[in-house]
Design an enzyme around this catalytic site. Structure first.
Site, PDB file in Angstrom:
ATOM      1  N   ARG A  88     -28.524 -15.194  11.195  1.00  0.00           N
ATOM      2  CA  ARG A  88     -27.631 -14.125  10.726  1.00  0.00           C
ATOM      3  C   ARG A  88     -26.317 -14.679  10.206  1.00  0.00           C
ATOM      4  O   ARG A  88     -25.482 -13.903   9.763  1.00  0.00           O
ATOM      5  CB  ARG A  88     -27.352 -13.163  11.873  1.00  0.00           C
ATOM      6  CG  ARG A  88     -28.140 -11.847  11.801  1.00  0.00           C
ATOM      7  CD  ARG A  88     -27.815 -11.094  13.049  1.00  0.00           C
ATOM      8  NE  ARG A  88     -27.935  -9.680  13.016  1.00  0.00           N
ATOM      9  CZ  ARG A  88     -28.957  -9.028  13.561  1.00  0.00           C
ATOM     10  NH1 ARG A  88     -29.983  -9.676  14.059  1.00  0.00           N
ATOM     11  NH2 ARG A  88     -28.931  -7.716  13.593  1.00  0.00           N
ATOM     12  N   ARG A 163     -21.730  -2.738  12.040  1.00  0.00           N
ATOM     13  CA  ARG A 163     -22.865  -3.650  11.857  1.00  0.00           C
ATOM     14  C   ARG A 163     -23.115  -3.914  10.376  1.00  0.00           C
ATOM     15  O   ARG A 163     -23.449  -5.037   9.990  1.00  0.00           O
ATOM     16  CB  ARG A 163     -24.129  -3.061  12.506  1.00  0.00           C
ATOM     17  CG  ARG A 163     -24.089  -3.140  14.024  1.00  0.00           C
ATOM     18  CD  ARG A 163     -25.148  -2.268  14.654  1.00  0.00           C
ATOM     19  NE  ARG A 163     -26.497  -2.778  14.483  1.00  0.00           N
ATOM     20  CZ  ARG A 163     -27.597  -2.034  14.623  1.00  0.00           C
ATOM     21  NH1 ARG A 163     -27.492  -0.746  14.894  1.00  0.00           N
ATOM     22  NH2 ARG A 163     -28.772  -2.577  14.485  1.00  0.00           N
TER      23      ARG A 163
HETATM   24  P1  AMP Z   1     -31.018  -6.284  16.011  1.00  0.00           P
HETATM   25  O1  AMP Z   1     -31.950  -5.626  16.956  1.00  0.00           O
HETATM   26  O2  AMP Z   1     -31.650  -7.427  15.264  1.00  0.00           O
HETATM   27  O3  AMP Z   1     -30.330  -5.305  15.082  1.00  0.00           O
HETATM   28  O4  AMP Z   1     -29.857  -6.961  16.897  1.00  0.00           O
HETATM   29  C1  AMP Z   1     -29.030  -6.184  17.737  1.00  0.00           C
HETATM   30  C2  AMP Z   1     -27.756  -6.967  18.053  1.00  0.00           C
HETATM   31  O5  AMP Z   1     -28.092  -8.191  18.733  1.00  0.00           O
HETATM   32  C3  AMP Z   1     -26.928  -7.407  16.847  1.00  0.00           C
HETATM   33  O6  AMP Z   1     -26.076  -6.369  16.368  1.00  0.00           O
HETATM   34  C4  AMP Z   1     -26.154  -8.568  17.448  1.00  0.00           C
HETATM   35  O7  AMP Z   1     -25.100  -8.117  18.283  1.00  0.00           O
HETATM   36  C5  AMP Z   1     -27.194  -9.236  18.343  1.00  0.00           C
HETATM   37  N1  AMP Z   1     -27.964 -10.261  17.600  1.00  0.00           N
HETATM   38  C6  AMP Z   1     -29.298 -10.235  17.311  1.00  0.00           C
HETATM   39  N2  AMP Z   1     -29.648 -11.331  16.600  1.00  0.00           N
HETATM   40  C7  AMP Z   1     -28.515 -12.049  16.423  1.00  0.00           C
HETATM   41  C8  AMP Z   1     -28.216 -13.272  15.747  1.00  0.00           C
HETATM   42  N3  AMP Z   1     -29.151 -13.964  15.108  1.00  0.00           N
HETATM   43  N4  AMP Z   1     -26.925 -13.706  15.786  1.00  0.00           N
HETATM   44  C9  AMP Z   1     -25.973 -13.026  16.450  1.00  0.00           C
HETATM   45  N5  AMP Z   1     -26.170 -11.859  17.071  1.00  0.00           N
HETATM   46  C10 AMP Z   1     -27.437 -11.372  17.075  1.00  0.00           C
END
Ligand code: AMP
Length: 209
Positions: A88, A163
């Site tokens: 990310r 986000r």
């Molecule tokens: P997601 O389910 O992929 O939308 O992830 C939910 C949250 O987890 C994100 O908003 C971040 O806070 C954290 N997160 C997930 N993947 C990452 C990543 N590769 N780097 C940093 N934070 C992450």
């Protein structure tokens, strides 16, 4: 084949990655799911990650990279995997390049207004993990298994906005990063149904595979 799924939160990465996982018989590795599990299990990583996730911020690179490195060393990753939600940041992508060879970066491109509608209406089943949009629900229980539905804290409107800002600033530069490597393929998904968008994702993948 080692695949990275790129795209804003709510683009459908998880939905398409799960389908592709079954078709290709390779694991889907979602860092978001890994953090949510760690939070449920109240591990130190989970407790640390929660502070960032609740605000819609990114968890620090070193925490995520260490977690992914460990996961990719597991035997089920030997024949390939789908990374969903990682990398990310450019720093994460650079770290990934030192531990893995990525074949395709698949970018799911979806307009902002569709993303906002999808995320703010998304409900998750506490029992089976399925996700549904409120506009398609008849009652307040999971249509698949009857479990309780809830809204993720980070799907609440103020956090969704943050986000998307974080995505633009930190993650969107990865599109260029992988384009320069010649492994980027983009699926332009609009408001079609899941099947229609999945066909676009498969076409984009096949164009590079
Ligand atoms: P997601 O389910 O992929 O939308 O992830 C939910 C949250 O987890 C994100 O908003 C971040 O806070 C954290 N997160 C997930 N993947 C990452 C990543 N590769 N780097 C940093 N934070 C992450």
């Amino acid at each position: 084949m080692n695949i990275v799924f790129l795209g804003p939160p709510g683009a459908g990465k998880g939905t398409h990655a799960q389908r592709l996982m079954k078709e290709m018989n390779i694991p889907q590795i979602s860092t978001g799911d890994m953090f949510r599990r760690a939070i449920r299990e109240q591990t130190p990583t989970g407790m640390d990650a929660k502070r960032y996730m609740d605000k819609g911020e990114l968890v620090p690179d070193e925490v995520v990279v260490a977690m992914v490195k460990e996961r990719l060393a597991e035997p089920d990753c030997a024949n390939g995997y789908i990374l969903d939600g990682f990398p990310r940041t450019v720093a994460q992508a650079e770290a990934l390049d030192t531990i893995a060879h990525i074949d395709v970066a698949l970018n799911i491109d979806v307009p902002d207004e569709i993303i906002i509608n999808r995320l703010s209406g998304r409900r998750v089943c506490a029992a089976c993990g399925g996700t549904f949009h409120v506009s398609l629900l008849k009652g307040d229980k999971c249509p698949e298994c009857g479990g309780e539905l809830f809204q993720r804290d980070d799907d609440k409107p103020a956090t969704v906005k943050n986000r998307l800002d974080v995505y633009q600033e930190k993650t969107a530069p990865l599109i260029d990063y992988y384009a320069k490597k010649g492994i980027l393929s983009t699926a332009k998904c609009a408001d079609g149904g899941v099947d229609e968008n999945y066909a676009l994702v498969k076409a984009a993948l096949n164009a590079k595979a």
